[in-house]
Motif scaffolding. Sequence first.
Motif, short mmCIF file in Angstrom:
data_model
loop_
_atom_site.label_atom_id
_atom_site.label_comp_id
_atom_site.label_asym_id
_atom_site.label_seq_id
_atom_site.Cartn_x
_atom_site.Cartn_y
_atom_site.Cartn_z
N VAL A 95 0.82 -1.22 0.00
CA VAL A 95 0.00 0.00 0.00
C VAL A 95 0.85 1.27 0.00
CG1 VAL A 95 -2.02 -1.09 1.06
CG2 VAL A 95 -0.39 0.12 2.50
N THR A 96 2.14 1.13 0.28
CA THR A 96 3.00 2.31 0.32
C THR A 96 4.00 2.36 -0.84
OG1 THR A 96 4.55 1.20 1.83
CG2 THR A 96 2.81 2.56 2.83
N THR A 97 3.97 1.38 -1.71
CA THR A 97 4.89 1.35 -2.85
C THR A 97 4.48 2.35 -3.91
OG1 THR A 97 5.50 -0.96 -2.51
CG2 THR A 97 5.78 -0.12 -4.73
N ASP A 98 5.44 3.04 -4.47
CA ASP A 98 5.20 3.97 -5.57
C ASP A 98 4.91 3.14 -6.82
OD1 ASP A 98 5.25 5.80 -7.67
OD2 ASP A 98 7.15 6.72 -7.06
N VAL A 99 3.67 3.17 -7.28
CA VAL A 99 3.26 2.31 -8.40
C VAL A 99 3.89 2.72 -9.72
CG1 VAL A 99 1.12 1.55 -7.30
CG2 VAL A 99 1.10 3.58 -8.78
N ALA A 100 4.55 3.86 -9.76
CA ALA A 100 5.24 4.30 -10.98
C ALA A 100 6.65 3.69 -11.07
CB ALA A 100 5.33 5.82 -11.03
N LEU A 105 7.86 -2.15 -7.46
CA LEU A 105 6.72 -3.06 -7.58
C LEU A 105 7.17 -4.52 -7.56
CD1 LEU A 105 4.60 -1.26 -10.30
CD2 LEU A 105 3.95 -1.60 -7.90
N LYS A 106 8.23 -4.81 -8.30
CA LYS A 106 8.73 -6.19 -8.36
C LYS A 106 9.29 -6.64 -7.01
CE LYS A 106 9.53 -6.37 -13.31
NZ LYS A 106 10.46 -6.62 -14.40
N ILE A 107 9.98 -5.76 -6.32
CA ILE A 107 10.50 -6.10 -4.99
C ILE A 107 9.35 -6.39 -4.04
CG2 ILE A 107 11.70 -5.16 -2.97
CD1 ILE A 107 13.55 -3.70 -5.03
N THR A 108 8.35 -5.52 -4.06
CA THR A 108 7.19 -5.69 -3.18
C THR A 108 6.45 -6.98 -3.51
OG1 THR A 108 6.96 -3.32 -2.89
CG2 THR A 108 5.01 -4.65 -2.44
N ALA A 109 6.24 -7.25 -4.79
CA ALA A 109 5.55 -8.48 -5.19
C ALA A 109 6.34 -9.71 -4.74
CB ALA A 109 5.35 -8.50 -6.70
N GLY A 110 7.65 -9.64 -4.82
CA GLY A 110 8.48 -10.75 -4.34
C GLY A 110 8.30 -10.98 -2.86
N GLN A 111 8.25 -9.89 -2.08
CA GLN A 111 8.04 -10.01 -0.63
C GLN A 111 6.65 -10.56 -0.33
OE1 GLN A 111 10.45 -9.53 1.71
NE2 GLN A 111 11.67 -9.37 -0.13
N LEU A 112 5.67 -10.13 -1.08
CA LEU A 112 4.31 -10.62 -0.89
C LEU A 112 4.20 -12.10 -1.26
CD1 LEU A 112 1.63 -9.63 0.15
CD2 LEU A 112 1.08 -8.80 -2.12
N ASN A 113 4.86 -12.50 -2.33
CA ASN A 113 4.86 -13.92 -2.71
C ASN A 113 5.49 -14.78 -1.62
OD1 ASN A 113 3.56 -13.54 -5.13
ND2 ASN A 113 5.42 -13.52 -6.35
N LEU A 114 6.61 -14.32 -1.06
CA LEU A 114 7.26 -15.07 0.04
C LEU A 114 6.32 -15.17 1.24
CD1 LEU A 114 10.86 -13.55 -0.10
CD2 LEU A 114 10.22 -15.93 -0.62
N TYR A 152 -1.84 -0.72 -6.37
CA TYR A 152 -0.71 -1.66 -6.40
C TYR A 152 -1.09 -2.90 -7.22
CZ TYR A 152 2.13 -5.59 -5.03
OH TYR A 152 2.90 -6.73 -5.08
N ASN A 153 -2.25 -3.48 -6.92
CA ASN A 153 -2.68 -4.69 -7.64
C ASN A 153 -2.86 -4.43 -9.13
OD1 ASN A 153 -2.83 -6.91 -5.73
ND2 ASN A 153 -4.35 -5.67 -4.68
N LYS A 154 -3.38 -3.27 -9.47
CA LYS A 154 -3.54 -2.91 -10.88
C LYS A 154 -2.17 -2.78 -11.54
CE LYS A 154 -5.70 0.47 -13.93
NZ LYS A 154 -6.47 1.72 -14.00
N ALA A 155 -1.22 -2.20 -10.83
CA ALA A 155 0.12 -1.98 -11.39
C ALA A 155 0.87 -3.29 -11.62
CB ALA A 155 0.93 -1.06 -10.47
N VAL A 156 0.65 -4.29 -10.76
CA VAL A 156 1.36 -5.57 -10.94
C VAL A 156 0.56 -6.56 -11.78
CG1 VAL A 156 2.71 -5.35 -8.82
CG2 VAL A 156 0.54 -6.59 -8.76
#
Length: 171
Positions: A95-100, A105-114, A152-156
């Motif tokens: 929720v705090t990641t800059d979607v631009a 985004l990729k780092i955050t998605a990786g953390q969320l996947n883990l 965030y979800n739209k961006a990824v």
Amino acid sequence: MQTKTAASLRVMAMGLTIFLTACGGGKSPDKPSNGAEPTVKASRIALDEDTDVRGTDADHNGIRDDIDSFIDISGETPARQAALRQLSAALHQAVTTDVAQTVALKITAGQLNLAIACMWDRFDARQAPTQVTRMEALTANTKERSRAYEAYNKAVSGMSFPLPKGNGCAQ
């Protein structure tokens, strides 16, 4: 051959979790997946409803203090609390990641996947999706946070990410 079968089941289970997480499952964050009364209801914790997406994180552990308190009194084992904290930190990051910023985004998605993989390791197949949905609801508890999580979800959306190796758990 059993290793390949186990890996296939894990991939299907994670896919189901992500699907259920995205859909929300239509369940209240206060209802556990097994139908029993929850140990702790979210309503017993005063959730931070500030318009600031970040909220208060006095100890700087990457988790809003209200969600930290919820996890503290959840009645879950220390291993499960660690999984909930890992997920909460990843959701807070979302929720705090800059979607631009594609790299962010990729780092955050990786953390969320883990974190989601860890949830599947620490909770059974009925509890994991419900717990993930509950933590999403607590994280996106205001209009501003909900919009940030949606952005965030739209961006990824449409991006692909490797599956985590191991159980995904940080602790």
